[in-house]
Design a protein around this motif. Structure first.
Motif, mmCIF file in Angstrom:
data_model
loop_
_atom_site.group_PDB
_atom_site.id
_atom_site.type_symbol
_atom_site.label_atom_id
_atom_site.label_comp_id
_atom_site.label_asym_id
_atom_site.label_seq_id
_atom_site.Cartn_x
_atom_site.Cartn_y
_atom_site.Cartn_z
ATOM 1 N N ARG A 112 0.662 -1.272 -0.443
ATOM 2 C CA ARG A 112 0.023 0.214 0.246
ATOM 3 C C ARG A 112 0.629 1.162 -0.035
ATOM 4 O O ARG A 112 2.153 1.889 -0.987
ATOM 5 N N ASN A 167 -5.632 -2.899 11.810
ATOM 6 C CA ASN A 167 -5.978 -2.737 10.575
ATOM 7 C C ASN A 167 -7.415 -2.517 10.449
ATOM 8 O O ASN A 167 -8.275 -1.881 11.298
ATOM 9 N N ASN A 168 -7.914 -2.149 9.507
ATOM 10 C CA ASN A 168 -9.504 -1.561 9.341
ATOM 11 C C ASN A 168 -10.557 -2.564 9.916
ATOM 12 O O ASN A 168 -11.698 -2.299 9.976
ATOM 13 N N ALA A 169 -9.120 -4.007 8.909
ATOM 14 C CA ALA A 169 -10.321 -5.302 9.686
ATOM 15 C C ALA A 169 -10.960 -5.289 11.145
ATOM 16 O O ALA A 169 -11.779 -5.528 11.700
ATOM 17 N N ILE A 195 -12.817 -7.924 1.074
ATOM 18 C CA ILE A 195 -11.984 -7.538 0.052
ATOM 19 C C ILE A 195 -10.719 -8.439 0.285
ATOM 20 O O ILE A 195 -10.268 -8.714 1.128
ATOM 21 N N PHE A 199 -10.864 -10.485 3.577
ATOM 22 C CA PHE A 199 -11.348 -9.851 4.890
ATOM 23 C C PHE A 199 -13.358 -9.526 3.913
ATOM 24 O O PHE A 199 -13.697 -9.033 2.756
ATOM 25 N N HIS A 241 -19.072 0.747 2.871
ATOM 26 C CA HIS A 241 -18.065 1.549 1.825
ATOM 27 C C HIS A 241 -18.196 0.071 0.720
ATOM 28 O O HIS A 241 -17.352 -0.541 0.540
ATOM 29 N N SER A 243 -16.270 -0.755 -2.104
ATOM 30 C CA SER A 243 -15.021 0.088 -2.050
ATOM 31 C C SER A 243 -14.854 -0.764 -2.859
ATOM 32 O O SER A 243 -13.506 -0.165 -3.937
ATOM 33 N N ASP A 273 -19.137 1.473 8.081
ATOM 34 C CA ASP A 273 -17.498 1.273 6.903
ATOM 35 C C ASP A 273 -17.051 1.711 5.721
ATOM 36 O O ASP A 273 -17.135 1.947 4.687
ATOM 37 N N LEU A 274 -16.145 2.821 6.343
ATOM 38 C CA LEU A 274 -15.818 3.561 4.864
ATOM 39 C C LEU A 274 -14.650 2.809 3.752
ATOM 40 O O LEU A 274 -14.245 3.195 3.009
ATOM 41 N N GLY A 275 -13.834 2.360 5.003
ATOM 42 C CA GLY A 275 -12.548 1.267 3.667
ATOM 43 C C GLY A 275 -11.205 2.629 3.863
ATOM 44 O O GLY A 275 -10.071 2.791 4.412
ATOM 45 N N SER A 276 -11.559 3.484 2.731
ATOM 46 C CA SER A 276 -10.969 4.389 2.167
ATOM 47 C C SER A 276 -10.048 4.890 3.314
ATOM 48 O O SER A 276 -9.280 5.296 3.350
ATOM 49 N N SER A 307 -9.220 2.381 7.121
ATOM 50 C CA SER A 307 -7.910 2.075 7.353
ATOM 51 C C SER A 307 -7.005 3.519 7.725
ATOM 52 O O SER A 307 -7.185 4.543 6.818
ATOM 53 N N ASP A 309 -3.937 3.240 5.913
ATOM 54 C CA ASP A 309 -2.773 3.155 4.465
ATOM 55 C C ASP A 309 -3.387 2.869 3.956
ATOM 56 O O ASP A 309 -3.000 2.545 2.490
ATOM 57 N N LYS A 310 -4.325 3.114 3.300
ATOM 58 C CA LYS A 310 -5.065 3.572 1.915
ATOM 59 C C LYS A 310 -5.373 4.920 1.475
ATOM 60 O O LYS A 310 -4.032 5.531 1.721
ATOM 61 N N ALA A 317 -3.350 0.276 9.781
ATOM 62 C CA ALA A 317 -4.018 0.987 11.445
ATOM 63 C C ALA A 317 -5.035 0.910 10.552
ATOM 64 O O ALA A 317 -5.892 0.757 9.487
HETATM 65 C C1 LIG Z 1 -10.226 -2.375 2.581
HETATM 66 C C2 LIG Z 1 -11.371 -2.335 3.374
HETATM 67 C C3 LIG Z 1 -11.290 -3.147 4.530
HETATM 68 C C4 LIG Z 1 -10.221 -3.775 5.187
HETATM 69 O O1 LIG Z 1 -9.654 -2.676 5.604
HETATM 70 P P1 LIG Z 1 -7.498 -3.158 5.873
HETATM 71 O O2 LIG Z 1 -6.766 -1.947 6.486
HETATM 72 O O3 LIG Z 1 -7.266 -3.628 4.481
HETATM 73 O O4 LIG Z 1 -7.557 -4.032 7.141
HETATM 74 C C5 LIG Z 1 -12.491 -3.141 4.882
HETATM 75 N N1 LIG Z 1 -13.945 -2.831 4.870
HETATM 76 C C6 LIG Z 1 -13.498 -2.056 3.139
HETATM 77 C C7 LIG Z 1 -14.766 -1.528 2.742
HETATM 78 C C8 LIG Z 1 -12.560 -1.635 3.030
HETATM 79 O O5 LIG Z 1 -12.355 -0.606 1.907
#
Ligand SMILES: *Cc1c(COP(=O)(O)O)cnc(C)c1O
Length: 488
Positions: A112, A167-169, A195, A199, A241, A243, A273-276, A307, A309-310, A317
């Motif tokens: 990333r 991380n976001n997960a 994802i 995930f 989201h 994503s 859960d926005l993801g990016s 996340s 690192d997106k 994180a």
């Molecule tokens: C990328 C993403 C995740 C997972 O995030 P990580 O930081 O890779 O664990 C979860 N939900 C959404 C919507 C994402 O885009």
């Protein structure tokens, strides 16, 4: 002595009795190899254990070669060279820098976001010496590791409180386990995302102890679908989201404001859960709009996960931000301890968040944003320079030219948006089949460079998207090492 442990002995069982190999019998033993150069020199540098292991590995390899090719011989000189290379291989780090010319800017498989220099310095400092990780320097007593990040996240996003995990997960898992253990959570069927294979929202929900209540259909979900499941007394409503894909055509989804209102009229939190998770409007960098964390809050979200690192451009994180009472409940979950960040990551995230306090300069200071915002003429200039150098290094059967291409943001942000970019395109002679295998050989040759270069094969060519090539010299100075032989 160690040399006589079973693993050091000749693999006699591999020797078929009816095909004795004199070369095999003539192989020098561990004892002898350890007493001559280069082993002696190597021992002086790296110590005995490391060299002994390399000698054993090399001898095993040689025995394998001679067992399967009884007519071959291996010169002693060759064995010495193998030992030299084996020691170097054994001591080389597995994780190494690569040059990402795939065209996917935030590439999960390539780690990333590259980090800003200030973050790298902060990580090195935190790694090198003790830090006030959980220590309140004013009070002189135990502190809280979130304290380094929470205020900055709140200031940036407008959240009341925040916590940060691995991380976001993990952030999604922790939110659900803290607020919805053994309770129902409605999610639109159009948002049951997967994802990167590992995930999958329904799986994470199950592991978190939450019961998924599927709402609506794959392409259309209406407010009345959510209204109808409120009788189930869900713990919260989760919006994910979408994503890495887009549902197009005959579609409907419920606006965030409407969902937030519904949740609040039933006294339950609305989580996104926005993801990016971008915290700046990407349109400022000439990019398409991606929903921001601030917008999620102004639409009524009580909690947002995203996340680090997106699109934020920081270290791996997961950030949970939102209503204080909810964040407090999350912080009390013992599971948080298992998902917490280490000091080096905290140092990096702290430094990256600091850069966001000078938003005017983000396109210079944060490498991911810099790569995303790079103007096409600048990319084209790099492409021309690289193409010229490559063309003069390439054999006549490989054609090198610049060509327009499209980059992707990657990591699930804006999956349907393509960013115009410029590439160096390599094509080879031969019919479809022959050229296919040559292109794969070419791609492998670039990956075999000291700093591996990762491109992509498509449309009958090998493409090197120049968008992320910050330092063309890092590629150009390696070109003499490129092995074209399999591609011609
Ligand atoms: C990328 C993403 C995740 C997972 O995030 P990580 O930081 O890779 O664990 C979860 N939900 C959404 C919507 C994402 O885009």
């Amino acid at each position: 002595m160690n040399e006589h442990t079973p693993q050091a002995g000749p693999a006699l069982d591999k020797l078929s009795p009816d095909r004795p190999s004199s070369a095999l019998a003539a192989l020098p033993g561990v004892d002898r190899l350890m007493t001559v150069d280069p082993a002696l020199d190597l021992v002086a540098i790296h110590g005995r254990t490391c060299v002994l292991n390399a000698v054993r590995t090399v001898l095993d390899t040689c025995r394998d070669i001679l067992t399967s090719n009884p007519d071959r011989a291996i010169a002693e000189e060759d064995i010495y060279q193998r030992i030299d290379r084996q020691v170097a291989d054994d001591l080389a780090h597995s994780l190494k820098p690569v040059i990402n010319l795939t065209g996917t800017v935030i590439h999960t498989n390539l780690g990333r976001s590259p980090l800003p220099e200030s973050a790298i310095d902060a990580m090195a400092a935190a790694a090198r010496q003790p830090v006030n990780l959980e220590y309140d320097l004013v009070a002189g007593k135990r502190g809280d590791r979130d304290s380094h990040l929470e205020d900055r996240i709140c200031r940036l996003t407008g959240a009341e409180a925040a916590t940060v995990v691995n991380n976001n997960a993990a952030a999604v898992l922790l939110v659900l386990n803290s607020l919805a253990n053994r309770r129902g959570v409605p999610v639109s069927r159009g948002e049951l995302v997967e994802i990167g294979g590992s995930f999958r929202l329904p799986d994470i929900m199950r592991r978190a102890g939450a019961r998924l209540i599927e709402v609506g259909t794959t392409n259309r979900t209406h407010l009345k679908d959510f209204e109808s499941v409120m009788a189930d007394r869900p713990a919260l409503v989760l919006k994910a989201h979408t994503s890495n894909y887009a549902v197009v055509g005959f579609t409907a989804s419920v606006a965030e404001q409407a969902l937030a209102e519904l949740c609040h009229s039933h006294g339950i939190p609305f989580c996104i859960d926005l993801g990016s998770g971008t915290v700046v409007d990407l349109q400022k960098f000439g990019l398409p709009h991606e929903p921001t964390v601030q917008e999620a809050f102004s639409n009524g979200a009580d909690l947002v996960t995203f996340s680090g690192d997106k699109l934020l451009g920081g270290p791996q994180a997961g950030i949970v931000a939102g209503r204080r009472d909810l964040v407090e409940r999350i912080k009390r979950n013992p599971m948080r301890r298992a998902l917490r960040l280490d000091k080096v990551t905290i140092a990096a995230l702290d430094a990256v968040l600091t850069l966001y306090q000078t938003p005017e300069r983000l396109a210079e200071t944060v490498p991911s944003l810099r790569n995303l915002a790079r103007p096409v003429p600048e990319i084209e200039e790099t492409a021309k320079a690289v193409a010229t150098a490559l063309a003069s290094a390439a054999p006549s059967s490989v054609r090198v030219e610049t060509a327009p291409c499209f980059s992707q943001i990657g990591s699930g942000a804006l999956p349907t948006e393509a960013l115009p970019s410029m590439a160096v395109r390599l094509t080879v002679e031969g019919g479809k089949k022959a050229s296919g295998s040559r292109l794969r050989a070419l791609s492998a040759a670039f990956r075999a460079l000291p700093v591996p270069v990762i491109g992509r094969i498509g449309e009958g060519a090998f493409w090197l998207d120049m968008r992320c090539l910050d330092d063309p010299d890092s590629l150009l100075e390696q070109l003499v090492r490129l092995d074209w032989s399999e591609a011609t």
